[in-house]
Design an enzyme around this catalytic site. Structure first.
Site, mmCIF file in Angstrom:
data_model
loop_
_atom_site.group_PDB
_atom_site.id
_atom_site.type_symbol
_atom_site.label_atom_id
_atom_site.label_comp_id
_atom_site.label_asym_id
_atom_site.label_seq_id
_atom_site.Cartn_x
_atom_site.Cartn_y
_atom_site.Cartn_z
ATOM 1 N N LYS A 91 0.819 -1.219 0.000
ATOM 2 C CA LYS A 91 0.000 0.000 0.000
ATOM 3 C C LYS A 91 0.850 1.265 0.000
ATOM 4 O O LYS A 91 0.413 2.315 -0.481
ATOM 5 C CB LYS A 91 -0.943 0.000 1.209
ATOM 6 C CG LYS A 91 -1.934 -1.158 1.236
ATOM 7 C CD LYS A 91 -3.115 -0.935 0.326
ATOM 8 C CE LYS A 91 -4.103 -2.098 0.382
ATOM 9 N NZ LYS A 91 -5.163 -2.015 -0.636
ATOM 10 N N GLU A 113 -10.003 5.600 3.184
ATOM 11 C CA GLU A 113 -10.783 4.490 3.727
ATOM 12 C C GLU A 113 -9.789 3.385 4.035
ATOM 13 O O GLU A 113 -8.707 3.343 3.453
ATOM 14 C CB GLU A 113 -11.810 4.008 2.704
ATOM 15 C CG GLU A 113 -11.278 3.026 1.656
ATOM 16 C CD GLU A 113 -10.241 3.622 0.708
ATOM 17 O OE1 GLU A 113 -10.194 4.869 0.585
ATOM 18 O OE2 GLU A 113 -9.462 2.849 0.102
ATOM 19 N N SER A 370 1.663 -9.581 -0.756
ATOM 20 C CA SER A 370 1.328 -8.156 -0.662
ATOM 21 C C SER A 370 1.576 -7.557 0.714
ATOM 22 O O SER A 370 1.771 -6.357 0.840
ATOM 23 C CB SER A 370 -0.131 -7.958 -1.067
ATOM 24 O OG SER A 370 -0.973 -8.756 -0.256
HETATM 25 C C1 LIG Z 1 -1.654 -6.923 2.629
HETATM 26 C C2 LIG Z 1 -2.808 -6.573 1.768
HETATM 27 N N1 LIG Z 1 -2.958 -7.185 0.589
HETATM 28 C C3 LIG Z 1 -3.993 -6.920 -0.226
HETATM 29 C C4 LIG Z 1 -4.979 -6.020 0.133
HETATM 30 C C5 LIG Z 1 -6.117 -5.817 -0.789
HETATM 31 O O1 LIG Z 1 -6.006 -4.691 -1.586
HETATM 32 P P1 LIG Z 1 -5.718 -4.780 -3.125
HETATM 33 O O2 LIG Z 1 -6.653 -5.782 -3.703
HETATM 34 O O3 LIG Z 1 -5.980 -3.407 -3.604
HETATM 35 O O4 LIG Z 1 -4.303 -5.175 -3.326
HETATM 36 C C6 LIG Z 1 -4.866 -5.347 1.353
HETATM 37 C C7 LIG Z 1 -5.892 -4.365 1.749
HETATM 38 O O5 LIG Z 1 -6.045 -3.964 2.826
HETATM 39 C C8 LIG Z 1 -3.758 -5.634 2.189
HETATM 40 O O6 LIG Z 1 -3.618 -5.035 3.363
#
Ligand SMILES: Cc1ncc(COP(=O)(O)O)c(C=O)c1O
Lengths: 385, 257
Positions: A91, A113, A370
């Site tokens: 993020k 948000e 992620s």
């Molecule tokens: C570690 C992590 N991965 C994925 C997401 C999902 O978001 P996005 O689909 O935009 O990658 C979040 C959202 O809070 C997150 O904290």
């Protein structure tokens, strides 16, 4: 020509996207589009952003090979380690970009948000660094299950407001952030946390996360002298997935976006319009938005970014789902076999690989990890104890 | 009955225009619409409840949630509309996904079939409105356009050109809900819109943040009338149709003097 080019003049990827906002916000979206276009074409802005990503966010993120789990599954498993970024997830890429852009536009305040709290923490962090005021809206359900992140945001000097309307999760936090933006549009920038919302957000947020795919492509060239056979990421709004897909979309890799079974917008939705965009949406026959239900607050969202709807509709990417049970298993498996505790969101991608590996023996699979699981430890302790 | 011609005729007769908002599907909502008609309303805006009402503050959010919990759907609301039997034009306020899901033509003809004169779609800005307005025009449904305080003059010109029924001049930067005083943006924007419409053009009504009879009277010094939402619905939630009737009568008296 890349498959993931600029959207059309009206902000569309194929038939998805657009700018469905109240009249009050139209000029703000136009102003943001112009500002982003100029900044993105400005080498000075790119340098400033690149410096911040390197010296503050900790980029580039490395690729780790999971030999233990990979051997067990019969695949070559690689992780793009977005969990090692400052604040613990991908993020930060987007937030640093938007905060710099907000400053450039003369805005003094961010609203955001958050679901899991990762985007909220990243926003609060960037606000602290760049001297912006920041208010984060978070569904009351998520405030409870992500209490540590709420405290983190407050430590960083941001205000956090619990949202009690609707399903009291991410979708309602988006509604409330949009209401705040409508009321304070002059000095406030809405720092949206995924590749969703009205044009230019899906495009702009993708560009800010493109760094994941660019790095991963170069790293794979060195490591594999090739692209991976499969690229996998979890999908809430879809920002980490779009980021890593951007590096491989024009090659031969199979692209897989993994949704939670209880929030499968592409898998179970129909085209709809909410939160400023036309995209796949879980809804009833009268267009009422359904409540998503997922163990992971960050994926607990009934919609999906419009470019994913487009990639799905042209068949370039696929969007299977995994169950909460499979996610809990994957969360533990990665911890035990590799010494990496993933975010529950990222564990969705691992869960899909664990389930499907038997059908792709010997494949090279790149997973976008992620985020890290620190924020989820308390929740898992309750669940597993 | 056309909304615009009805409002124009009343304005020509020297009357200020009053359009209360009532959330459809709440227990007693049909009586509330009748009460508005009997207490001096010139039209009623019937809200089709939606799960994600981004232009609404807490009162109308609460009304929408209650209506949805009571099982309201737009076809069931339109069914009741057919039985309302009121002598003033009716409009619906609906978020765009309701329209999109049904299909533009189908939704427009369902509105027309229920005797609805006009539609207000607050999350459908000018640039995205064509698929809907083409269908609405085809079915004979007037599309009220919103004008926001942030719009530059050239945008106001295009909004006014596309508006049917009336122009909804948004009173403030923000969502529906009661405020202590009328925001200064209310008069500023209404004056700018009136400059575009001219004095005998499409009527201009101020809505969002017009919170009581005194504020309605103040708004009517620049605009042709007012839309009253949260102040009506708070009375509906707390007191029911009789409380709505008393309030509408009070506002009517205040803007008549
Ligand atoms: C570690 C992590 N991965 C994925 C997401 C999902 O978001 P996005 O689909 O935009 O990658 C979040 C959202 O809070 C997150 O904290």
């Amino acid at each position: 020509m890349t498959l993931m080019a600029e959207p059309s003049d009206t902000g569309r990827f194929g038939e998805f996207g657009g700018r469905y906002v109240p009249e009050t916000l139209v000029p703000a979206c136009q102003e943001l589009e112009t500002a982003f276009r100029q900044a993105w074409a400005d080498p000075g802005f790119r340098t400033e952003l690149g410096d911040a990503l390197r010296t503050f966010a900790g980029r580039p993120s490395m690729i780790s090979e999971c030999r233990n789990l990979g051997d067990r599954l019969g695949v070559r498993l690689l992780l793009k380690r977005e969990d090692l970024n400052h604040t613990g997830s991908h993020k930060i890429n987007n937030v640093v970009g938007q905060a710099l852009l907000a400053k450039r536009m003369g805005k003094t305040r961010l609203v955001a948000e958050t679901g899991a709290g990762q985007h909220g923490v990243a926003s609060a962090t960037a606000a602290a660094l760049f001297g912006l005021e920041c208010k984060v809206y978070m569904g009351a359900v998520d405030v409870e299950r992500q209490a540590l992140n709420v405290f983190r945001m407050r430590l960083l000097g941001s205000e956090v407001e619990a949202v009690h309307s609707g399903s009291r999760t991410l979708k309602d936090a988006v509604n409330e952030a949009m209401r705040d933006w409508v009321a304070n549009v002059g000095a406030t920038h809405y720092c949206l946390g995924s590749v969703m919302g009205p044009h230019p957000y899906p495009w702009m947020v993708r560009e800010f996360h493109r760094v994941i795919g660019d790095e991963a492509y170069a790293q794979c060239q060195v490591l594999l002298d090739d692209v991976p056979d499969v690229v996998v990421a979890c999908v809430g709004g879809g920002s980490n997935a779009i980021g890593i897909f951007s590096g491989f979309v024009d090659g031969r890799s199979r692209l897989v976006g993994v949704e939670p079974a209880g929030g499968a917008a592409v898998g179970r939705g129909q085209p709809g319009v909410v939160h400023g965009m036309r995209s796949y949406l879980m809804q009833d026959e009268f267009g009422q938005v359904l409540e998503a239900e997922s163990i992971s607050a960050g994926l607990d969202y009934p919609g999906v970014g419009p470019e994913h709807s487009h990639l799905a509709s042209i068949g370039r990417a696929e969007y299977p789902s995994v169950t909460d049970g499979e996610v809990v298993e994957a969360f533990q498996a990665l911890a035990r076999s590799e010494g990496i505790i993933p975010a529950l969101e990222s564990a969705h991608a691992i869960a899909w690989v664990m389930r499907e590996a038997h059908a792709m023996p010997g494949a090279t699979v790149l997973v976008n990890l992620s985020g890290r699981g620190d924020k989820d430890v308390a929740q898992m302790m309750d669940l597993l104890a | 009955m056309s909304l615009e011609s009805s409002l124009r005729a009343k304005r020509a007769a020297g009357r200020k225009l009053l359009v209360p908002y009532v959330t459809g599907g709440l227990p007693g909502w049909d009586d509330a619409v009748r009460a508005c008609a009997a207490s001096g309303a010139d039209a009623v805006e019937i809200g089709l409840p939606f799960s994600d009402p981004v232009m609404d503050g807490p009162v109308i959010q609460e009304a929408s949630e209650r209506a949805l919990r009571a099982g309201a759907t737009y076809p069931s609301i339109l069914d009741s509309v057919r039985r309302l039997d009121v002598a003033i034009p009716l409009a619906v306020m609906t978020y765009y996904n309701t329209v999109h899901r049904a299909g533009h033509r189908r939704f427009a003809s369902e509105l027309a079939g229920a005797g609805i004169a006009a539609a207000i779609v607050p999350d459908l800005p000018l640039e995205e409105s064509a698929p809907w307005t083409e269908s609405a025009d085809w079915a004979g449904v007037e599309t009220v356009m919103l004008a926001a305080p942030t719009a530059p003059d050239e945008r106001l010109v295009r909004i006014v050109a596309r508006a049917r029924g009336f122009v909804y001049s948004v009173g403030l930067l923000g969502v529906t809900g009661e405020r202590d005083s009328l925001a200064s943006t209310a008069a500023t924007l209404a004056r700018r819109v009136k400059t575009v419409t001219g004095s005998d053009g499409i009527p201009v009504l101020i809505g969002v943040g017009v919170s009581n009879a005194a504020q309605a009277a103040e708004a009517c010094t620049v605009a042709d009338g007012v839309v009253q939402g949260a102040s009506v619905m708070r009375r509906m939630l707390d007191g029911g149709p009789d409380a709505v009737a008393a309030y509408v009568a009070e506002v009517r008296a205040a803007i008549a003097s």
